[in-house]
Design an enzyme around this catalytic site. Structure first.
Site, PDB file in Angstrom:
ATOM      1  N   ASP A 142      37.162  13.699  -8.412  1.00 28.92           N
ATOM      2  CA  ASP A 142      37.335  12.895  -7.194  1.00 28.92           C
ATOM      3  C   ASP A 142      36.489  13.511  -6.089  1.00 28.92           C
ATOM      4  O   ASP A 142      36.018  14.647  -6.196  1.00 28.92           O
ATOM      5  CB  ASP A 142      38.814  12.882  -6.763  1.00 28.92           C
ATOM      6  CG  ASP A 142      39.038  12.072  -5.481  1.00 28.92           C
ATOM      7  OD1 ASP A 142      38.483  10.966  -5.363  1.00 28.92           O
ATOM      8  OD2 ASP A 142      39.747  12.556  -4.567  1.00 28.92           O
ATOM      9  N   SER A 143      36.342  12.754  -5.003  1.00 25.21           N
ATOM     10  CA  SER A 143      35.635  13.268  -3.842  1.00 25.21           C
ATOM     11  C   SER A 143      36.370  14.451  -3.209  1.00 25.21           C
ATOM     12  O   SER A 143      35.795  15.157  -2.399  1.00 25.21           O
ATOM     13  CB  SER A 143      35.506  12.165  -2.789  1.00 25.21           C
ATOM     14  OG  SER A 143      36.800  11.782  -2.349  1.00 25.21           O
ATOM     15  N   TYR A 190      33.502  10.456   0.272  1.00 21.26           N
ATOM     16  CA  TYR A 190      32.473   9.685  -0.414  1.00 21.26           C
ATOM     17  C   TYR A 190      32.385   8.269   0.176  1.00 21.26           C
ATOM     18  O   TYR A 190      31.345   7.624   0.086  1.00 21.26           O
ATOM     19  CB  TYR A 190      32.823   9.522  -1.904  1.00 21.26           C
ATOM     20  CG  TYR A 190      32.487  10.689  -2.812  1.00 21.26           C
ATOM     21  CD1 TYR A 190      32.007  11.904  -2.324  1.00 21.26           C
ATOM     22  CD2 TYR A 190      32.661  10.556  -4.185  1.00 21.26           C
ATOM     23  CE1 TYR A 190      31.715  12.953  -3.190  1.00 21.26           C
ATOM     24  CE2 TYR A 190      32.370  11.602  -5.055  1.00 21.26           C
ATOM     25  CZ  TYR A 190      31.894  12.796  -4.551  1.00 21.26           C
ATOM     26  OH  TYR A 190      31.607  13.829  -5.418  1.00 21.26           O
ATOM     27  N   GLY A 191      33.514   7.820   0.704  1.00 24.87           N
ATOM     28  CA  GLY A 191      33.639   6.404   1.085  1.00 24.87           C
ATOM     29  C   GLY A 191      32.650   5.921   2.119  1.00 24.87           C
ATOM     30  O   GLY A 191      32.442   4.722   2.265  1.00 24.87           O
ATOM     31  N   CYS A 197      38.455   8.180  -8.583  1.00 25.70           N
ATOM     32  CA  CYS A 197      37.956   7.879  -7.238  1.00 25.70           C
ATOM     33  C   CYS A 197      37.369   6.474  -7.314  1.00 25.70           C
ATOM     34  O   CYS A 197      36.460   6.219  -8.110  1.00 25.70           O
ATOM     35  CB  CYS A 197      36.878   8.892  -6.874  1.00 25.70           C
ATOM     36  SG  CYS A 197      36.037   8.560  -5.314  1.00 25.70           S
ATOM     37  N   GLU A 213      43.461  15.158   2.775  1.00 28.12           N
ATOM     38  CA  GLU A 213      42.660  16.389   2.603  1.00 28.12           C
ATOM     39  C   GLU A 213      43.281  17.540   3.399  1.00 28.12           C
ATOM     40  O   GLU A 213      43.229  18.690   2.977  1.00 28.12           O
ATOM     41  CB  GLU A 213      41.207  16.157   3.049  1.00 28.12           C
ATOM     42  CG  GLU A 213      40.385  15.309   2.093  1.00 28.12           C
ATOM     43  CD  GLU A 213      40.126  15.949   0.732  1.00 28.12           C
ATOM     44  OE1 GLU A 213      39.713  17.112   0.681  1.00 28.12           O
ATOM     45  OE2 GLU A 213      40.353  15.266  -0.283  1.00 28.12           O
ATOM     46  N   CYS A 238      42.420   3.408  -3.057  1.00 29.05           N
ATOM     47  CA  CYS A 238      41.747   4.705  -2.944  1.00 29.05           C
ATOM     48  C   CYS A 238      42.762   5.728  -3.428  1.00 29.05           C
ATOM     49  O   CYS A 238      43.950   5.656  -3.078  1.00 29.05           O
ATOM     50  CB  CYS A 238      41.375   4.961  -1.483  1.00 29.05           C
ATOM     51  SG  CYS A 238      40.898   6.669  -1.121  1.00 29.05           S
ATOM     52  N   THR A 239      42.302   6.688  -4.227  1.00 29.41           N
ATOM     53  CA  THR A 239      43.259   7.597  -4.875  1.00 29.41           C
ATOM     54  C   THR A 239      43.900   8.599  -3.900  1.00 29.41           C
ATOM     55  O   THR A 239      44.877   9.252  -4.250  1.00 29.41           O
ATOM     56  CB  THR A 239      42.577   8.353  -6.029  1.00 29.41           C
ATOM     57  OG1 THR A 239      41.388   9.001  -5.528  1.00 29.41           O
ATOM     58  CG2 THR A 239      42.209   7.405  -7.151  1.00 29.41           C
ATOM     59  N   HIS A 240      43.363   8.718  -2.702  1.00 28.67           N
ATOM     60  CA  HIS A 240      44.042   9.566  -1.710  1.00 28.67           C
ATOM     61  C   HIS A 240      45.329   8.896  -1.200  1.00 28.67           C
ATOM     62  O   HIS A 240      46.289   9.577  -0.850  1.00 28.67           O
ATOM     63  CB  HIS A 240      43.130   9.815  -0.499  1.00 28.67           C
ATOM     64  CG  HIS A 240      42.073  10.867  -0.715  1.00 28.67           C
ATOM     65  ND1 HIS A 240      40.970  10.659  -1.509  1.00 28.67           N
ATOM     66  CD2 HIS A 240      41.957  12.137  -0.236  1.00 28.67           C
ATOM     67  CE1 HIS A 240      40.204  11.753  -1.493  1.00 28.67           C
ATOM     68  NE2 HIS A 240      40.790  12.664  -0.736  1.00 28.67           N
TER      69      HIS A 240
HETATM   70  N1  DGL Z   1      39.501   9.059  -3.318  1.00 29.28           N
HETATM   71  C1  DGL Z   1      38.357   8.260  -3.070  1.00 29.28           C
HETATM   72  C2  DGL Z   1      38.527   6.827  -3.582  1.00 29.28           C
HETATM   73  O1  DGL Z   1      39.399   6.559  -4.384  1.00 29.28           O
HETATM   74  C3  DGL Z   1      37.848   8.107  -1.682  1.00 29.28           C
HETATM   75  C4  DGL Z   1      37.952   9.050  -0.604  1.00 29.28           C
HETATM   76  C5  DGL Z   1      36.621   9.289   0.053  1.00 29.28           C
HETATM   77  O2  DGL Z   1      36.200   8.495   0.900  1.00 29.28           O
HETATM   78  O3  DGL Z   1      36.026  10.266  -0.322  1.00 29.28           O
HETATM   79  O4  DGL Z   1      37.755   5.965  -3.229  1.00 29.28           O
END
Ligand code: DGL
Length: 260
Positions: free
Chosen positions: A9-10, A41-42, A72, A150, A182-184
């Site tokens: 993941d990011s 990453y988004g 992610c 985070e 989003c996995t966060h």
């Molecule tokens: N966990 C990432 C996802 O599922 C995104 C978080 C990020 O922007 O890095 O898209």
């Protein structure tokens, strides 16, 4: 066959998927890579995410991973097809739960919370036109949710204020189902549920992804004493502090890794 499953993941968001994988596949060892130094990453360009994800994949393959979960949504959109075309091992990617949301809504409106990178991709538009025809789909990027997770800030007045700011407008616009794309975001689910109220359904595809991974492994896969490694490109002391909040019952070896 005791090689581990790789999860990337990011940052720390993919640990929500790791938690689901441990439920569904309790005998599997896992090597996790969280790219916290490059998070989020988004907001990055697809080619930049793809390059980074390829480097992480090389790392996970060196660790002898037999299957990789791209935990992610942003990385899945940017890279999963290229990964499958390049490497011989199986990849499982994420997809926002638009299909189950469309089946569940009574108001005909669903809200999708995801990153800019996930919402901008062709893949997302295809998902909506294939599975949510006639449904109003309202989207909302929530970069602040990623920052909260985070930082390990999953509760408290500030986190609640941010969750209210992002989710209440969707509900005011008629959404009765919210998709966590989003996995966060699943780490904020208790707060989101509390803010949204019991009449709003929340959809997260973490369990489905873990089950998909399970369906791709032989039935004798895993071992009686699985082990867990978590590698971060970010700060190791921070990971040590935050991990118990995100994965309360996980005992893992933690490492810093720059990938260079
Ligand atoms: N966990 C990432 C996802 O599922 C995104 C978080 C990020 O922007 O890095 O898209």
């Amino acid at each position: 066959m005791n090689s581990p499953i790789g999860i990337l993941d990011s940052g720390l968001g993919g640990l929500s998927v790791l938690n689901e994988v441990r439920q569904v596949l309790p005998n599997e060892s896992i090597v996790y890579f969280g790219d916290s130094a490059w998070c989020p990453y988004g907001v990055r360009e697809a080619h930049e995410i793809q390059r980074r994800v390829f480097e992480i994949t090389d790392f996970l393959i060196e660790k002898e991973c037999k299957l990789i979960i791209v935990a992610c949504n942003s990385a899945t959109i940017a890279a999963v097809e290229a990964l499958r075309a390049t490497y011989p091992l199986p990849f499982v990617g994420m997809e926002p739960g638009v299909k189950p949301a469309a089946a569940l809504t009574k108001t005909g409106t669903v809200g999708v919370l995801a990153t800019e990178a996930s919402l901008a991709g062709k893949k997302f538009h295809r998902l909506v036109s294939n599975h949510a025809d006639g449904i109003k789909v309202i989207t909302r990027p929530c970069p602040n949710f990623v920052n909260l997770v985070e930082a390990g800030e999953l509760s408290g007045a500030r986190a609640r204020g941010i969750v209210e700011e992002e989710t209440l407008p969707l509900i005011e616009d008629g959404a009765d189902v919210l998709v966590l794309g989003c996995t966060h975001y699943p780490f904020l689910r208790p707060l989101i549920e509390d803010v949204a109220g019991a009449h709003i359904s929340i959809i997260d595809t973490g369990t489905a992804v873990a089950k998909q991974a399970a369906s791709m492994l032989p039935s004798n896969s895993g071992s009686a004493s699985p082990h867990f490694q978590i590698h971060t490109s970010g700060d190791l002391d921070h990971l040590r502090d935050v991990l118990p909040k995100l994965c309360p019952d996980l005992t893992a070896d933690l490492y810093h890794c720059d990938l260079t």
